[in-house]
Design a protein around this motif. Structure first.
Motif, PDB file in Angstrom:
ATOM      1  N   THR A 151       0.828  -1.207   0.000  1.00  0.00           N
ATOM      2  CA  THR A 151       0.000   0.000   0.000  1.00  0.00           C
ATOM      3  C   THR A 151       0.859   1.252   0.000  1.00  0.00           C
ATOM      4  O   THR A 151       0.505   2.272  -0.599  1.00  0.00           O
ATOM      5  CB  THR A 151      -0.921   0.021   1.239  1.00  0.00           C
ATOM      6  OG1 THR A 151      -1.594  -1.231   1.336  1.00  0.00           O
ATOM      7  CG2 THR A 151      -1.945   1.133   1.144  1.00  0.00           C
TER       8      THR A 151
ATOM      9  N   ARG B 286      -3.965  -6.128   2.445  1.00  0.00           N
ATOM     10  CA  ARG B 286      -4.188  -4.779   1.934  1.00  0.00           C
ATOM     11  C   ARG B 286      -5.680  -4.506   1.831  1.00  0.00           C
ATOM     12  O   ARG B 286      -6.471  -5.406   1.561  1.00  0.00           O
ATOM     13  CB  ARG B 286      -3.547  -4.613   0.554  1.00  0.00           C
ATOM     14  CG  ARG B 286      -2.045  -4.535   0.615  1.00  0.00           C
ATOM     15  CD  ARG B 286      -1.419  -4.505  -0.752  1.00  0.00           C
ATOM     16  NE  ARG B 286      -1.820  -3.342  -1.530  1.00  0.00           N
ATOM     17  CZ  ARG B 286      -1.213  -2.981  -2.666  1.00  0.00           C
ATOM     18  NH1 ARG B 286      -0.209  -3.698  -3.122  1.00  0.00           N
ATOM     19  NH2 ARG B 286      -1.625  -1.924  -3.320  1.00  0.00           N
ATOM     20  N   THR B 287      -6.043  -3.246   2.009  1.00  0.00           N
ATOM     21  CA  THR B 287      -7.465  -2.884   1.938  1.00  0.00           C
ATOM     22  C   THR B 287      -7.807  -2.178   0.625  1.00  0.00           C
ATOM     23  O   THR B 287      -8.966  -1.836   0.395  1.00  0.00           O
ATOM     24  CB  THR B 287      -7.821  -1.933   3.095  1.00  0.00           C
ATOM     25  OG1 THR B 287      -6.976  -0.770   3.023  1.00  0.00           O
ATOM     26  CG2 THR B 287      -7.621  -2.623   4.431  1.00  0.00           C
ATOM     27  N   ASP B 288      -6.806  -1.988  -0.251  1.00  0.00           N
ATOM     28  CA  ASP B 288      -7.037  -1.231  -1.483  1.00  0.00           C
ATOM     29  C   ASP B 288      -7.125  -2.119  -2.726  1.00  0.00           C
ATOM     30  O   ASP B 288      -7.117  -1.617  -3.838  1.00  0.00           O
ATOM     31  CB  ASP B 288      -5.935  -0.189  -1.678  1.00  0.00           C
ATOM     32  CG  ASP B 288      -4.564  -0.824  -1.826  1.00  0.00           C
ATOM     33  OD1 ASP B 288      -4.349  -1.922  -1.267  1.00  0.00           O
ATOM     34  OD2 ASP B 288      -3.696  -0.218  -2.486  1.00  0.00           O
TER      35      ASP B 288
ATOM     36  N   SER C 176      -9.113  -4.168  -5.306  1.00  0.00           N
ATOM     37  CA  SER C 176     -10.515  -4.120  -5.686  1.00  0.00           C
ATOM     38  C   SER C 176     -11.074  -5.458  -6.172  1.00  0.00           C
ATOM     39  O   SER C 176     -12.280  -5.631  -6.234  1.00  0.00           O
ATOM     40  CB  SER C 176     -10.702  -3.058  -6.777  1.00  0.00           C
ATOM     41  OG  SER C 176      -9.902  -3.361  -7.895  1.00  0.00           O
TER      42      SER C 176
END
Length: 204
Positions: A170, A195-197, A199
């Protein structure tokens, strides 16, 4: 003898050059017999290093990586993308001197070595890859191989150790060109993508 060899490894871990320190960080030897060390030194002495030149040393090292990767017992093939595949992708993407080129699953750094050579061949006077270019490799010993490969090819970029699917990824700067051959399959990475990004969800 072996004791002196061990001492030399320790000295290299404290070298002034940051890249040398990174290559030899935590280095040990599996040699246990003086005769094995003598045989290794004799083999190295037989090589005409002075005739190779800097690029030649890099080519020799690439050859050793390829040989190791094709040895099924070593298991190193997972870190080495065949060079014709690498060169084809580099020629298709045509990286330029001012672009940030990255490999988030770098293995032994083949993509960025090839990208550097492509840039140098296409633009007179260029120094190759932008110093903002970077690579990430998960496995410490494989990163060591990538660091040595970069050193022998005269490439000075960041080569990080870590998991690109973790928060480390990130924080990486954006890239103009991404050249990579990530590992496939869930055996190593299942559940590790934190990771939170990202998609697109996948178990691989």
């Amino acid at each position: 003898g072996l004791a002196e060899y061990g001492e030399r490894l320790q000295l290299l871990q404290g070298a002034d050059d940051t890249r040398i320190r990174q290559v030899f960080a935590g280095a040990t030897t599996s040699l246990r017999r003086e005769a094995s060390l003598r045989s290794l030194v004799a083999g190295l002495d037989a090589i005409h290093w002075d005739e190779a030149g800097p690029m030649g040393l890099g080519d020799i090292y690439e050859g050793l990586l390829h040989k190791n990767a094709t040895d099924r017992k070593s298991g190193a093939g997972q870190y080495f993308t065949p060079r014709p595949v690498v060169e084809c992708l580099v020629e298709l993407l045509q990286p330029q001197p001012e672009e940030v080129v990255s490999d988030p699953a770098a293995g032994t750094l083949g993509f960025l070595i090839s990208a550097d050579a492509y840039i140098k061949a296409g633009a007179a006077g260029t120094t190759g890859l932008s110093r903002l270019s970077y690579a990430v490799e998960l496995v410490a010993d494989t990163r060591r191989l990538a660091l040595m490969n970069a050193l022998l090819h005269g490439i000075d970029i960041r080569i990080l150790q870590g998991d690109t699917l973790s928060p480390i990824g990130t924080d990486l700067p954006p890239s103009d060109v991404i050249l990579t051959n990530p590992p496939f399959g869930a055996k190593m990475g299942l559940g590790n993508a934190t990771r939170t990004d990202l998609s697109i969800p996948t178990s691989n």
